[in-house]
Design a protein around this motif. Sequence first.
Motif, short mmCIF file in Angstrom:
data_model
loop_
_atom_site.label_atom_id
_atom_site.label_comp_id
_atom_site.label_asym_id
_atom_site.label_seq_id
_atom_site.Cartn_x
_atom_site.Cartn_y
_atom_site.Cartn_z
N PHE A 82 -16.71 -8.81 16.51
CA PHE A 82 -17.19 -7.44 16.24
C PHE A 82 -17.60 -6.73 17.53
CE2 PHE A 82 -20.99 -4.81 14.67
CZ PHE A 82 -20.22 -3.73 14.26
N TRP A 83 -18.38 -7.41 18.39
CA TRP A 83 -18.80 -6.75 19.64
C TRP A 83 -17.60 -6.33 20.46
CZ3 TRP A 83 -22.98 -5.72 17.70
CH2 TRP A 83 -23.92 -6.64 17.26
N ASN A 84 -16.57 -7.16 20.45
CA ASN A 84 -15.37 -6.83 21.22
C ASN A 84 -14.56 -5.69 20.59
OD1 ASN A 84 -15.10 -8.63 23.64
ND2 ASN A 84 -15.48 -10.17 22.07
N CYS A 85 -14.77 -5.46 19.31
CA CYS A 85 -14.09 -4.34 18.64
C CYS A 85 -14.70 -2.99 18.99
CB CYS A 85 -14.15 -4.52 17.12
SG CYS A 85 -13.05 -5.80 16.49
N LEU A 86 -15.88 -3.01 19.64
CA LEU A 86 -16.60 -1.77 19.94
C LEU A 86 -16.56 -1.47 21.43
CD1 LEU A 86 -19.79 -2.34 17.74
CD2 LEU A 86 -17.61 -1.28 17.07
N LEU A 158 -9.36 -6.02 13.71
CA LEU A 158 -10.53 -5.13 13.86
C LEU A 158 -11.51 -5.46 12.73
CD1 LEU A 158 -12.00 -2.43 14.76
CD2 LEU A 158 -10.39 -1.23 13.26
N THR A 159 -12.79 -5.38 13.04
CA THR A 159 -13.77 -5.55 11.95
C THR A 159 -14.94 -4.59 12.09
OG1 THR A 159 -14.97 -7.19 10.62
CG2 THR A 159 -15.29 -7.31 13.01
N ILE A 160 -15.58 -4.34 10.97
CA ILE A 160 -16.86 -3.62 10.94
C ILE A 160 -17.85 -4.45 10.13
CG2 ILE A 160 -18.06 -1.48 10.33
CD1 ILE A 160 -15.35 -0.06 10.37
N ASP A 161 -18.98 -4.72 10.76
CA ASP A 161 -20.06 -5.47 10.10
C ASP A 161 -20.79 -4.52 9.17
OD1 ASP A 161 -22.37 -6.92 9.46
OD2 ASP A 161 -22.71 -7.60 11.52
N VAL A 162 -20.87 -4.86 7.88
CA VAL A 162 -21.62 -4.00 6.96
C VAL A 162 -22.82 -4.70 6.34
CG1 VAL A 162 -19.74 -2.38 6.55
CG2 VAL A 162 -19.98 -4.35 5.04
N TRP A 163 -23.29 -5.77 6.99
CA TRP A 163 -24.59 -6.30 6.61
C TRP A 163 -25.63 -5.21 6.91
CZ3 TRP A 163 -26.35 -11.82 6.27
CH2 TRP A 163 -25.29 -12.71 6.01
N GLU A 164 -26.70 -5.16 6.13
CA GLU A 164 -27.70 -4.11 6.37
C GLU A 164 -28.28 -4.18 7.79
OE1 GLU A 164 -30.62 -4.08 3.24
OE2 GLU A 164 -29.31 -2.90 1.92
N HIS A 165 -28.36 -5.39 8.35
CA HIS A 165 -28.94 -5.50 9.70
C HIS A 165 -28.10 -4.76 10.75
CE1 HIS A 165 -26.64 -9.58 10.13
NE2 HIS A 165 -25.96 -8.67 10.77
N ALA A 166 -26.85 -4.45 10.41
CA ALA A 166 -25.96 -3.75 11.35
C ALA A 166 -26.33 -2.27 11.50
CB ALA A 166 -24.51 -3.88 10.90
N TYR A 167 -26.95 -1.70 10.45
CA TYR A 167 -27.14 -0.24 10.48
C TYR A 167 -28.50 0.25 9.99
CZ TYR A 167 -25.83 -0.80 5.51
OH TYR A 167 -25.76 -1.21 4.20
N TYR A 168 -29.33 -0.62 9.43
CA TYR A 168 -30.51 -0.10 8.74
C TYR A 168 -31.51 0.62 9.65
CZ TYR A 168 -32.24 0.48 4.09
OH TYR A 168 -32.55 1.04 2.87
#
Length: 199
Positions: A82-86, A158-168
């Motif tokens: 994920f970090w590498n996708c950004l 490609l991935t996007i993390d959608v755990w709440e810790h990713a965006y809350y």
Amino acid sequence: MAFELPKLPYSQDALEPHISSKTMSFHYGKHHQAYVTKINELTKDTPMAKHSLEQIMRDTANDAAKAALFNNAAQVWNHTFFWNCLTPNGGTGPSGELAERVKEAFGGVDKLKEELKNAAVGQFGSGWAWLVVDGGKLKVVKTANAMSPVVQNQTALLTIDVWEHAYYLDYQNRRPDFVQTVLDKLVNWDFVAENLKSR
Ligand code: MN
């Protein structure tokens, strides 16, 4: 050689204002680190300590008794990916062969983003949205919790993390806004293209 937390490919504040330094300090510094610490604990003094994360994931994915091993190995792998996708220099779009493959599979990058957003927003609870190659075709999929294309016969692009810790901390309950921002401002399309080439 124990498993290690890989260095971020940019500084902790590089993704601001879209992803704050505070979010990164918890997401990378605490959550990702915790998965690394845990997989080291779980594999200590076992043959698995010398295996790759991918190997551990494949060997444990379908064994409920080894769920902790799978979950922690997969979460280390998924987060590093994920970090590498950004990138702070996102907001471009696919080019070259990737652009052609995206057009062929989805009709264009806007349609791809729409599918990724639907997958990311539609994932009930914790998980991930992915662009993968599956059977030679580009597809959008979602996975729950730690599940990963690595053990699903797919190549992750490609991935996007959608755990709440990713965006809350930054977006509270507005997962769609987080996902849209990642897609519009932060995707490292060069990394996505490399993943397509290297498969
Ligand atoms: Mn995460």
